[in-house]
Write a protein that holds these residues in place. Structure first.
Motif, short mmCIF file in Angstrom:
data_model
loop_
_atom_site.label_atom_id
_atom_site.label_comp_id
_atom_site.label_asym_id
_atom_site.label_seq_id
_atom_site.Cartn_x
_atom_site.Cartn_y
_atom_site.Cartn_z
N GLY A 492 0.96 -1.25 0.03
CA GLY A 492 -0.10 -0.18 -0.07
C GLY A 492 0.92 1.18 0.01
O GLY A 492 0.60 2.01 -0.93
N GLN A 493 1.96 1.37 0.92
CA GLN A 493 2.60 2.59 0.90
C GLN A 493 3.60 2.74 -0.20
O GLN A 493 3.70 3.75 -0.72
N VAL A 494 3.98 1.69 -0.55
CA VAL A 494 4.87 1.48 -2.08
C VAL A 494 4.07 2.28 -3.08
O VAL A 494 4.59 3.18 -3.89
N ASN A 495 2.92 1.57 -3.19
CA ASN A 495 1.96 2.12 -4.45
C ASN A 495 1.68 3.57 -4.36
O ASN A 495 1.63 4.41 -5.28
N ILE A 496 1.58 4.09 -3.22
CA ILE A 496 1.20 5.61 -2.73
C ILE A 496 2.40 6.38 -3.37
O ILE A 496 2.46 7.25 -4.08
N ALA A 497 3.63 6.09 -3.01
CA ALA A 497 5.03 6.70 -3.33
C ALA A 497 5.06 6.58 -4.80
O ALA A 497 5.43 7.61 -5.38
N LEU A 498 4.86 5.37 -5.64
CA LEU A 498 4.85 5.19 -6.99
C LEU A 498 3.99 6.20 -7.69
O LEU A 498 4.29 6.88 -8.64
N GLN A 499 2.76 6.17 -7.16
CA GLN A 499 1.84 7.33 -7.74
C GLN A 499 2.21 8.75 -7.75
O GLN A 499 2.02 9.45 -8.69
N VAL A 500 2.83 9.15 -6.65
CA VAL A 500 3.20 10.41 -6.39
C VAL A 500 4.47 10.51 -7.56
O VAL A 500 4.40 11.56 -8.25
N LEU A 501 5.35 9.73 -7.57
CA LEU A 501 6.34 10.05 -8.51
C LEU A 501 6.08 10.09 -9.89
O LEU A 501 6.41 10.77 -10.55
N GLU A 502 4.96 9.18 -10.14
CA GLU A 502 4.57 9.02 -11.56
C GLU A 502 3.95 10.38 -12.08
O GLU A 502 4.22 10.90 -13.06
N GLU A 503 3.13 10.88 -11.00
CA GLU A 503 2.36 12.25 -11.32
C GLU A 503 3.31 13.50 -11.48
O GLU A 503 3.01 14.28 -12.20
N LEU A 504 4.44 13.46 -10.62
CA LEU A 504 5.55 14.37 -10.89
C LEU A 504 6.67 14.00 -11.95
O LEU A 504 7.56 14.96 -12.03
N LYS A 505 6.47 12.75 -12.65
CA LYS A 505 7.36 12.46 -13.50
C LYS A 505 8.98 12.48 -13.02
O LYS A 505 9.88 12.98 -13.57
N ILE A 506 9.10 11.83 -11.76
CA ILE A 506 10.24 11.46 -11.28
C ILE A 506 10.47 9.88 -11.19
O ILE A 506 9.64 9.29 -10.86
#
Length: 634
Positions: A492-506
């Protein structure tokens, strides 16, 4: 454009200091010369055998400058100051410029004091104080000063005497018999000075007179049945005897000397110093020298002597070195000028003095050997552990890791923490706390999304600002992005982090730190699968430390917010109690419970609380309608 060939022709045949700069105009080397023309030109000749270190330095020189001095002695002093200020890359440097404790007797005062001192700049021309040391234990120095104040009852206050005599009452030290109150003129200046001389005698290692005096007073008090006095003298006697027994006789001449030797390998050097005062070994210390590759032991010793004795307030009469070094004559002149009397540099070849130097050298070798082992173990715990994690996750390299955690109690005061590890070690200056702004209830995923978004948006803004200003050497705490994100949880926490990074293109790898039912780390969650990790490995231990650190940092921040909320929610509800009175109440009573139990008279004892406000506070806590107040309200 700086033309080195042309500038070399302009060099004067004078003593001075030369300063080498690289292409970024950074100072990379500072040196002194008897003749600037000859010395600086020598760097740009093809000389075989001068060493790879100097060759690398010369390759980086883009320009040089120089400062002419009147003498080689002035050049030595200036060189020292510039090296200390700029820490050039290719100068051999005394690592961790420590300040060691000294005992300072303020002989320049009419009524001298015995003080603890670390002030490296205190030995000024108008300072007539006498220094004893350096000592390697601050606690031992403080114990010795305390003992001497009991023995000789000298003042410790900052009063200006004799100007302030009689202006105020004697302090507590007078009443507990640790001061004879010169501030009240209870002791003459002559009698006081006599006690100071006795104290100096004690510091010079002459313990027999005071031991004899204490033994006599102890017997007299015992005969007069003054047993408390007898016990006091007995304790003082034992304390002096303990100090005396700790001193080891090393030389019969009773001189002050420092015995200096070093051990080195290809990359490191350790200098060992034995401090001998009045013929007694009072302590020893080792010092690390950096940038030593390519330099021989004589050059390293020379640099150590210049850098160490430029800062120490006490200079011994003699320095004993393991081998000949350059510039001995000029060094002796410089040291003698600083001390105000002759200082000698010796290289003993036989006898007891040579054995002392050999002992110092053996100690230096031991320290270097043990330090290598310690560094090897430390590297295994840090860099070695990081390599294990990188290999486990199939990452090429990991330099910086960031871990995040969320803390709350039923949604109250949601907070997030960010801890940073570089090369396997915590970098606390980059830790950050987040007070959650967009989430009011217990939703860890939403809290984590806000924390990560704020962290990386802020970092992107900092990077953009740096690009605009072209400050490629300066970094804010958020500017550096991690090579690995560690989340305190699993999928769950990993997916949240991946979602944020994808939105910011990082693009940053994200790994979860999975715990078992007992809340202990059991493995890593990476690329949608749980990866087992050997619990005995250094990588596992590092992951556990990072996870615990992120949790601790979040909990501490949450606790501090709860504490502030408790104070604010209770006291601010009382009519007439604002921020100033709230602070005054907490300073006086220390806790809400104490305020709650206080009577009106006690509340009036706070200067900022008038009687009618005190009555309101009392009524607030004792009104039956307020008995069920919650100390933690939003």
């Amino acid at each position: 454009m700086f033309d080195i060939a042309e500038e070399l022709k302009k060099l004067p045949n004078s003593p001075g200091v030369y300063i080498m700069h690289d292409r970024n105009d950074t100072i990379i080397y500072v040196g002194k010369a008897v003749n600037l023309h000859s010395r600086v030109r020598s760097y740009f000749r093809k000389i075989v055998g001068r060493g790879p270190q100097i060759d690398r330095m010369v390759e980086q020189i883009a320009r040089f400058e120089y400062i002419v001095t009147d003498s080689e002695l002035e050049a030595l002093v200036l060189e020292n100051n510039l090296i200390k200020e700029h820490s050039p890359k290719y100068n051999t440097m005394l690592k961790d410029d420590k300040t060691y404790p000294y005992i300072k007797v303020t002989l320049g005062e009419d009524y001298p004091r015995i003080l603890f001192s670390r002030d490296m700049d205190s030995r000024k021309k108008n300072d007539r104080s006498k220094y004893f040391g350096p000592y390697t234990s601050a606690a031992a120095v403080k114990d010795t000063i305390e003992l001497m104040n009991k023995l000789y009852q000298l003042r410790t206050c900052n009063r200006k005497l004799p100007k302030d005599i009689g202006l105020d009452r004697p302090c507590l030290n007078y009443h507990i018999k640790q001061c004879l109150a010169p501030c009240q003129d209870y002791i003459s200046k002559e009698e006081y000075r006599e006690r100071v001389e006795q104290a100096l005698d004690f510091l010079n290692g002459n313990y027999k007179p005071i031991l004899k005096e204490l033994e006599q007073k102890m017997q007299e008090a015992s005969e007069q049945l003054a047993y408390e006095e007898a016990i006091r003298y007995r304790d003082l006697y034992n304390s002096v005897k303990s100090v005396a027994q700790k001193q080891k006789i090393t030389d019969s001449d009773g001189e002050d000397k420092d015995i200096i030797a070093l051990a080195q390998d290809e990359h490191d050097a350790v200098v060992q110093v034995f401090f001998v005062r009045g013929g007694k070994l009072i302590g020893r210390e080792h010092f690390y020298m950096t940038h030593v590759s390519g330099y021989d032991s004589a050059q390293i010793l020379l640099d150590f002597v210049k850098q160490f004795y430029a800062g120490t307030p006490f200079l011994p009469r003699e320095l004993m070195l393991q081998e000949e070094i350059g510039d001995i004559d000029i060094l002796e002149k410089w040291l003698s000028t600083r001390k105000g009397s002759r200082v000698y540099i010796r290289i003993p070849k036989k006898g007891s003095k040579e054995k002392l130097v050999e002992l110092a050298m053996q100690n230096a070798k031991l320290v270097l050997s043990q330090d290598k082992e310690r560094m090897k173990r430390e590297e295994g715990r840090t860099i070695g552990a990081v390599r294990e994690i990188a290999k486990l996750l199939d990452l090429e390299t990991i330099h910086r890791m960031e871990a995040f955690d969320i803390s709350n109690i039923s949604g109250f005061a949601n907070v997030g923490s960010m801890v940073v590890y570089e090369k396997g070690k915590p970098k606390r200056s980059d830790y950050r706390k987040f007070k959650i702004q967009s989430v009011s209830g217990p939703d860890d995923y939403a809290c984590m999304k806000e924390v990560l978004t704020r962290r990386f948006v802020h970092g992107m803004e900092e990077r953009a600002e740096l690009d605009r200003k072209e400050l490629d050497k300066e970094f804010g705490s958020f500017t550096k992005f991690p090579d690995l994100l560690l989340m305190d949880g699993g999928k769950g926490q990993v997916n949240i982090a991946l979602q944020v990074l994808e939105e910011l293109k990082i693009d940053i790898p994200v790994c979860g730190m999975v715990k078992d039912d007992n809340h202990r780390t059991r493995g890593l969650y990476y690329h949608n699968q749980e990866i087992p990790i050997d619990v005995r490995s250094e990588g596992f231990k590092l992951i556990t430390r990072i996870q615990d650190e992120a949790h601790r940092f979040a909990i501490e921040y949450h606790r501090s917010l709860r504490s502030k909320a408790q104070v604010k929610s209770v006291l601010d509800e009382i009519p007439g109690v604002g921020p100033a009175r709230r602070k005054a109440l907490m300073r006086h009573f220390k806790s809400i419970e104490e305020i709650k139990n206080a009577e009106v008279e006690q509340l009036c004892g706070v200067p900022e609380i008038p009687e009618h406000i005190a009555e309101q506070i009392f009524e607030f806590f004792h009104d039956s309608s307020q008995t069920n107040f919650s100390p933690m309200r939003d």
